[in-house]
Each structure stands twice: as structure tokens, then as C-alpha cells.
Design a protein around this motif. Structure first.
Motif, PDB file in Angstrom:
ATOM      1  N   UNK A 139       6.854   7.079  -8.401  1.00 40.58           N
ATOM      2  CA  UNK A 139       8.197   6.720  -7.955  1.00 40.58           C
ATOM      3  C   UNK A 139       8.255   5.250  -7.573  1.00 40.58           C
ATOM      4  N   UNK A 140       7.237   4.772  -6.873  1.00 45.48           N
ATOM      5  CA  UNK A 140       7.182   3.365  -6.480  1.00 45.48           C
ATOM      6  C   UNK A 140       7.131   2.470  -7.706  1.00 45.48           C
ATOM      7  N   UNK A 141       6.227   2.760  -8.630  1.00 40.02           N
ATOM      8  CA  UNK A 141       6.086   1.936  -9.831  1.00 40.02           C
ATOM      9  C   UNK A 141       7.395   1.870 -10.613  1.00 40.02           C
ATOM     10  N   UNK A 142       8.053   2.995 -10.750  1.00 36.83           N
ATOM     11  CA  UNK A 142       9.305   3.052 -11.511  1.00 36.83           C
ATOM     12  C   UNK A 142      10.402   2.227 -10.841  1.00 36.83           C
ATOM     13  N   UNK A 143      10.582   2.422  -9.533  1.00 39.91           N
ATOM     14  CA  UNK A 143      11.670   1.715  -8.853  1.00 39.91           C
ATOM     15  C   UNK A 143      11.391   0.219  -8.727  1.00 39.91           C
ATOM     16  N   UNK A 144      10.137  -0.162  -8.504  1.00 41.15           N
ATOM     17  CA  UNK A 144       9.805  -1.582  -8.378  1.00 41.15           C
ATOM     18  C   UNK A 144       9.883  -2.266  -9.735  1.00 41.15           C
ATOM     19  N   UNK A 145       9.422  -1.610 -10.770  1.00 41.15           N
ATOM     20  CA  UNK A 145       9.479  -2.196 -12.120  1.00 41.15           C
ATOM     21  C   UNK A 145      10.912  -2.447 -12.562  1.00 41.15           C
ATOM     22  N   UNK A 192      -4.482   6.401  -1.250  1.00 42.31           N
ATOM     23  CA  UNK A 192      -3.775   5.128  -1.126  1.00 42.31           C
ATOM     24  C   UNK A 192      -3.968   4.286  -2.387  1.00 42.31           C
ATOM     25  N   UNK A 193      -2.907   3.581  -2.744  1.00 46.89           N
ATOM     26  CA  UNK A 193      -2.949   2.667  -3.878  1.00 46.89           C
ATOM     27  C   UNK A 193      -2.415   1.321  -3.410  1.00 46.89           C
ATOM     28  N   UNK A 194      -3.121   0.245  -3.769  1.00 53.41           N
ATOM     29  CA  UNK A 194      -2.724  -1.104  -3.376  1.00 53.41           C
ATOM     30  C   UNK A 194      -2.214  -1.846  -4.598  1.00 53.41           C
ATOM     31  N   UNK A 225       4.145  -5.902 -11.695  1.00 55.08           N
ATOM     32  CA  UNK A 225       3.470  -5.135 -10.656  1.00 55.08           C
ATOM     33  C   UNK A 225       2.035  -4.935 -11.132  1.00 55.08           C
ATOM     34  N   UNK A 226       1.095  -5.251 -10.255  1.00 54.41           N
ATOM     35  CA  UNK A 226      -0.314  -5.159 -10.646  1.00 54.41           C
ATOM     36  C   UNK A 226      -1.049  -4.209  -9.716  1.00 54.41           C
ATOM     37  N   UNK A 227      -1.732  -3.238 -10.291  1.00 52.21           N
ATOM     38  CA  UNK A 227      -2.575  -2.323  -9.526  1.00 52.21           C
ATOM     39  C   UNK A 227      -3.819  -3.089  -9.093  1.00 52.21           C
ATOM     40  N   UNK A 228      -4.078  -3.113  -7.779  1.00 48.47           N
ATOM     41  CA  UNK A 228      -5.229  -3.838  -7.256  1.00 48.47           C
ATOM     42  C   UNK A 228      -6.386  -2.887  -6.990  1.00 48.47           C
ATOM     43  N   UNK A 287       0.852  -1.176   0.000  1.00 51.26           N
ATOM     44  CA  UNK A 287       0.000   0.000   0.000  1.00 51.26           C
ATOM     45  C   UNK A 287       0.894   1.233   0.000  1.00 51.26           C
ATOM     46  N   UNK A 288       0.670   2.107  -0.970  1.00 48.74           N
ATOM     47  CA  UNK A 288       1.466   3.318  -1.124  1.00 48.74           C
ATOM     48  C   UNK A 288       0.598   4.520  -0.779  1.00 48.74           C
ATOM     49  N   UNK A 289       1.191   5.456  -0.048  1.00 48.88           N
ATOM     50  CA  UNK A 289       0.480   6.682   0.343  1.00 48.88           C
ATOM     51  C   UNK A 289       1.233   7.918  -0.150  1.00 48.88           C
ATOM     52  N   UNK A 290       0.578   9.059  -0.035  1.00 48.68           N
ATOM     53  CA  UNK A 290       1.192  10.368  -0.259  1.00 48.68           C
ATOM     54  C   UNK A 290       1.772  10.571  -1.656  1.00 48.68           C
TER      55      UNK A 290
END
Length: 186
Positions: free
Chosen positions: A21-27, A44-46, A35-38, A13-16
Motif C-alpha cells: 500500500x505504501x509503495x503504491x501510494x508513494x509511487x 519493518x521495511x526501510x 522510491x528505493x528499498x534500503x 520505515x514501514x511496519x505491519x
């Protein structure tokens, strides 16, 4: 973490507004296949990750010790993990591994959800355990009640009063050995 298809699937779960940035670094991470958007809700994004943790990863060490990752909160500087280990020896092995690797690990709290000497049945006698289990199964604690103490007593060939005492003592023992356990001193 949710075990799906024999392997753990982390949900993050990503906030703020850190989503891009999360998607780029995790990918870009070599252990992440997808990586799948739930779901998204407010700020918030899960996400669910399809990944293969490396043999040297923290998750691999947790899995090898039969521990369970209950929760994790991270920043760029540190991680806070809530882990459940099957034994104190497994917890010690986890900490020893990271001490040997010169990675700072601090155990903030050890929690045992039951009184240590309560045994696997939380201190219940076999008759108390059997009576409580049968009472729950037969609907004694259901609303509306589906069986009376007299009917329970008849099934055990004992008096109504004896069943009532077993239930009271059993519940008291369960509460003392689970809910009223003192947290260890830090």
C-alpha cells in the motif's frame, strides 16, 4: 531526514505489512521521483525517497525556516513530528503559518536542552572552558589517562590544585546547565 547532495532525503520505515500500500501510494504521488528499498528486517521495511517537495508542502516550510525534522510518526488521521527550530521566532512562524492556513497544529512540548541564560558556553567561564577543552584534547579523560593534572597545570602555568578546581567547577556547571535543566511546565 538525511541531507544528501544538498537536498534532504527522507527515510521511511514501514511496519505491519503495509509495504504494498505504501509503495503504491508513494509511487503515485507527484512529488516522488523514485522510491528505493534500503533494507528489510522482521516486519519493518526501510525506504529512501527521491523527491521534490512542492512549495506549499510541510517539508518546504520546515526547510525555509531552517528547522530540522528529527522524527515523524504518522497514521491516516494525523502526524506527530519532532522538529528542531533555530529560534523561538522560527517556531512561532511555523505555527502561525498553519493557523493562517486553517490547518490544525498543536505544539505539545517545547524543550530547550540548556538553561536559557547559560549562554553559548553553557555558563562556563573562559578559563573553565579552555581547561576542559584542553583536558579532553590532551587525553585527560581517556583510558588510560594520557596527561596528568600536573601536566595540565604546567601548560597553564597554574597549580595542580587550580586545574583540579577548574575541572570540577566546569563539569559541575555543564551538568547544571544541561542535564539538570527542569522541563518547562505544560
Amino acid at each position: 531526514m538525511v541531507p544528501l547532495g544538498g537536498k534532504p532525503t527522507p527515510f521511511v520505515r514501514i511496519r505491519n505489512d503495509a509495504r504494498e500500500t505504501f509503495e503504491r501510494s508513494v509511487s503515485d504521488h507527484p512529488s516522488v521521483n523514485e522510491i528505493q528499498l534500503v533494507d528489510t528486517h522482521d516486519d519493518e521495511t526501510l525506504y529512501a525517497l527521491d523527491w521534490e517537495p512542492s512549495d506549499a508542502s510541510l517539508l518546504r516550510r520546515i526547510l525555509d525556516l531552517d528547522a530540522v525534522l528529527l522524527g515523524a510518526t504518522g497514521t491516516t488521521d494525523s502526524w506527530g513530528l519532532e522538529l528542531r527550530f533555530p529560534t523561538h521566532e522560527a517556531l512561532s512562524a511555523f505555527q502561525d503559518h498553519y493557523v493562517e492556513e486553517d490547518i490544525g497544529v498543536t505544539v505539545e512540548r517545547i524543550y530547550n536542552p540548556t538553561k536559557p541564560d547559560a549562554g553559548p558556553w553553557y555558563g562556563l567561564t573562559p578559563p573553565q572552558r579552555e581547561t576542559l577543552a584542553d583536558a579532553v584534547s590532551a587525553g585527560y579523560y581517556s583510558l588510560p589517562r594520557q596527561i596528568s593534572t600536573q601536566e595540565l597545570a604546567d601548560s597553564f602555568d597554574i597549580s595542580d590544585q587550580a586545574v583540579t578546581e577548574r575541572l570540577r567547577r566546569g563539569i559541575s556547571t555543564l551538568v547544571r546547565n544541561t542535564l539538570l535543566v527542569e522541563e518547562p511546565e505544560e
